[in-house]
Scaffold this motif. Structure first.
Motif, short mmCIF file in Angstrom:
data_model
loop_
_atom_site.label_atom_id
_atom_site.label_comp_id
_atom_site.label_asym_id
_atom_site.label_seq_id
_atom_site.Cartn_x
_atom_site.Cartn_y
_atom_site.Cartn_z
N VAL A 129 0.72 -1.30 -0.14
CA VAL A 129 0.03 0.06 0.17
C VAL A 129 0.69 1.26 -0.01
N PHE A 130 1.74 1.14 0.90
CA PHE A 130 2.47 2.61 1.02
C PHE A 130 4.02 2.49 0.57
N GLY A 131 4.50 1.29 -0.08
CA GLY A 131 5.83 1.44 -0.88
C GLY A 131 6.84 0.81 0.26
N SER A 132 8.04 0.89 -0.13
CA SER A 132 9.50 0.46 0.67
C SER A 132 9.64 0.92 1.87
N LYS A 133 8.93 2.07 2.21
CA LYS A 133 9.28 2.79 3.54
C LYS A 133 9.00 1.86 4.74
N LEU A 134 7.62 0.84 4.19
CA LEU A 134 6.97 0.15 5.47
C LEU A 134 7.80 -1.11 5.05
N LEU A 135 8.84 -1.41 4.40
CA LEU A 135 9.29 -2.73 4.01
C LEU A 135 10.03 -3.36 5.52
N SER A 136 10.59 -2.60 6.50
CA SER A 136 11.12 -3.04 7.72
C SER A 136 9.92 -3.34 8.59
N THR A 137 8.77 -2.62 8.54
CA THR A 137 7.83 -2.95 9.28
C THR A 137 7.22 -4.30 8.95
N ASP A 138 7.18 -4.63 7.73
CA ASP A 138 6.60 -5.69 7.26
C ASP A 138 7.45 -7.15 7.66
#
Length: 373
Positions: free
Chosen positions: A96-105
């Motif tokens: 939904v929000f792009g790579s900036k949420l990758l570490s969260t995922d």
């Protein structure tokens, strides 16, 4: 002047038409608070009355019909909130929000909530009353997804609506449970403080830690680049961009009838949860001949987390107990795929997940599991 005036008039006319079209479009996306709906799988008619605060009061002849209707009205008000909440534990925020949420995922996938949800569903009893009512609630949500308007957030992010299932409910509850696990965030930090500043520093913070029973120093501590410091930094980074507020604690108290003026019990409950727009809580009232509950729901969860009826009330709070254990695993000196156990060297169990990233290629994220977790 005419050459200038005519283009201006054309622009004004276009702006007016676009504004009118946008207004009509937005109006079509609004929830319906009056009229009639044909909801499938109802055994009898259900009435929904919205009071002056917009709170739905649902009256049905049986609990299953009422819960199915709750799913529909909850979805028409909060589908986007439901969508975000179910994506946290399953590693779906980057889509939904792009790579900036990758570490969260990556962080939430490695916690194993999604994996635990899948195993729980495999063991479920289909005839269980709670499962049956949850599936009725999900049916109401899915009927809105299939027949109701699409919330504007889906258009803005380009995300397609997808039907909800039991695992989405368990994942939402799993995320809520994680947000109560304070040790995940505080234990590594306290270890860093102890190693760098000494155990006396914790006493100044009024943190009572009995070193005789809880502190076994079996490794060499390093300063800023220690494993604890890395863990604190990684958790902080993962939670920083989380679009869903967390339950950061709570308190509650009860007064007995002998101590109240009315002669009745008083219950006070204060769950500490971050502010959000829309509100984290969804207030609703369900009434049937055999069941009644007025309570506060979380997105995608069919039963109120806080609630009351005419005879009882309940809330939710947490104890500051030691709810998480952390282990250091000794890695094999030459084979990074193994770690040390009492029985010798064992291979990590490798878990792989596909993470979709908005406007980028999908990635495969893998992590190792030991017998400790």
């Amino acid at each position: 002047m005419k050459k200038i005036k005519n283009p201006l008039l054309i622009l004004l006319a276009l702006f007016g038409l676009l504004s009118f079209a946008a207004f009509i479009f937005i109006q079509t996306l609004k929830p319906d608070y009056e009229g009639e709906k044909q909801l499938l799988n109802l055994s009898d008619e259900v009435s929904v009355y919205y009071d002056s605060y917009g709170i739905p009061h649902i009256y049905g002849e049986n609990e299953e019909d009422a819960i199915r209707t709750l799913g529909y009205v909850h979805a028409q008000d909060r589908l986007w909130q439901m969508e975000l909440l179910r994506r946290v534990a399953s590693g779906g925020l980057s889509e939904v929000f792009g790579s900036k949420l990758l570490s969260t995922d990556k962080f939430f996938l490695s916690l194993g909530i999604d994996e635990a949800s899948a195993k729980t569903i495999e063991r479920r009893e289909p005839t269980n009353r709670t499962i049956r009512l949850t599936e009725a609630y999900l049916d109401g949500i899915n009927q809105f997804i299939e027949n109701g308007p699409t919330p504007v957030e889906f258009y803005l992010t380009g995300i397609e609506k997808q039907l909800f299932g039991l695992k989405d409910v368990y994942n939402s509850i799993g995320y809520m449970a994680f947000s109560f696990a304070m040790a995940q965030k505080t234990d590594p930090l306290l270890t860093v403080i102890t190693n760098k500043l000494g155990p006396e520093y914790l006493k100044d913070l009024e943190i009572d830690v009995d070193k005789n029973t809880e502190w076994i120093k079996n490794y060499k501590s390093a300063p800023e680049d220690s494993k604890e410091a890395q863990m604190v930094a990684s958790i902080s980074k993962a939670l920083k961009n989380l679009p869903i507020p967390q339950l950061e604690g709570s308190n509650s108290w009860v007064m007995a009838p002998a101590k109240t003026k009315s002669g009745k019990v008083i219950l006070a409950n204060d769950p500490h949860i971050g502010f959000a727009q829309p509100s984290v809580w969804y207030e609703a009232h369900i009434s049937t001949p055999d069941y009644e509950k007025y309570g506060y729901h979380m997105a995608g969860i069919p039963f109120p987390i806080l609630g009351h009826d005419r005879n009882l009330a309940y809330g939710i709070t947490m104890f500051e107990n030691d709810d998480v254990d952390f282990y250091y695993e000794e890695a094999h000196p030459t084979d990074p795929k193994k770690y040390k156990t009492k029985e010798g060297w064992e291979k990590y169990e490798i878990v792989s997940n596909l993470i979709k990233i908005k406007d980028s290629a999908d990635i495969t994220f893998s992590y190792g599991k030991t017998y400790h977790g």
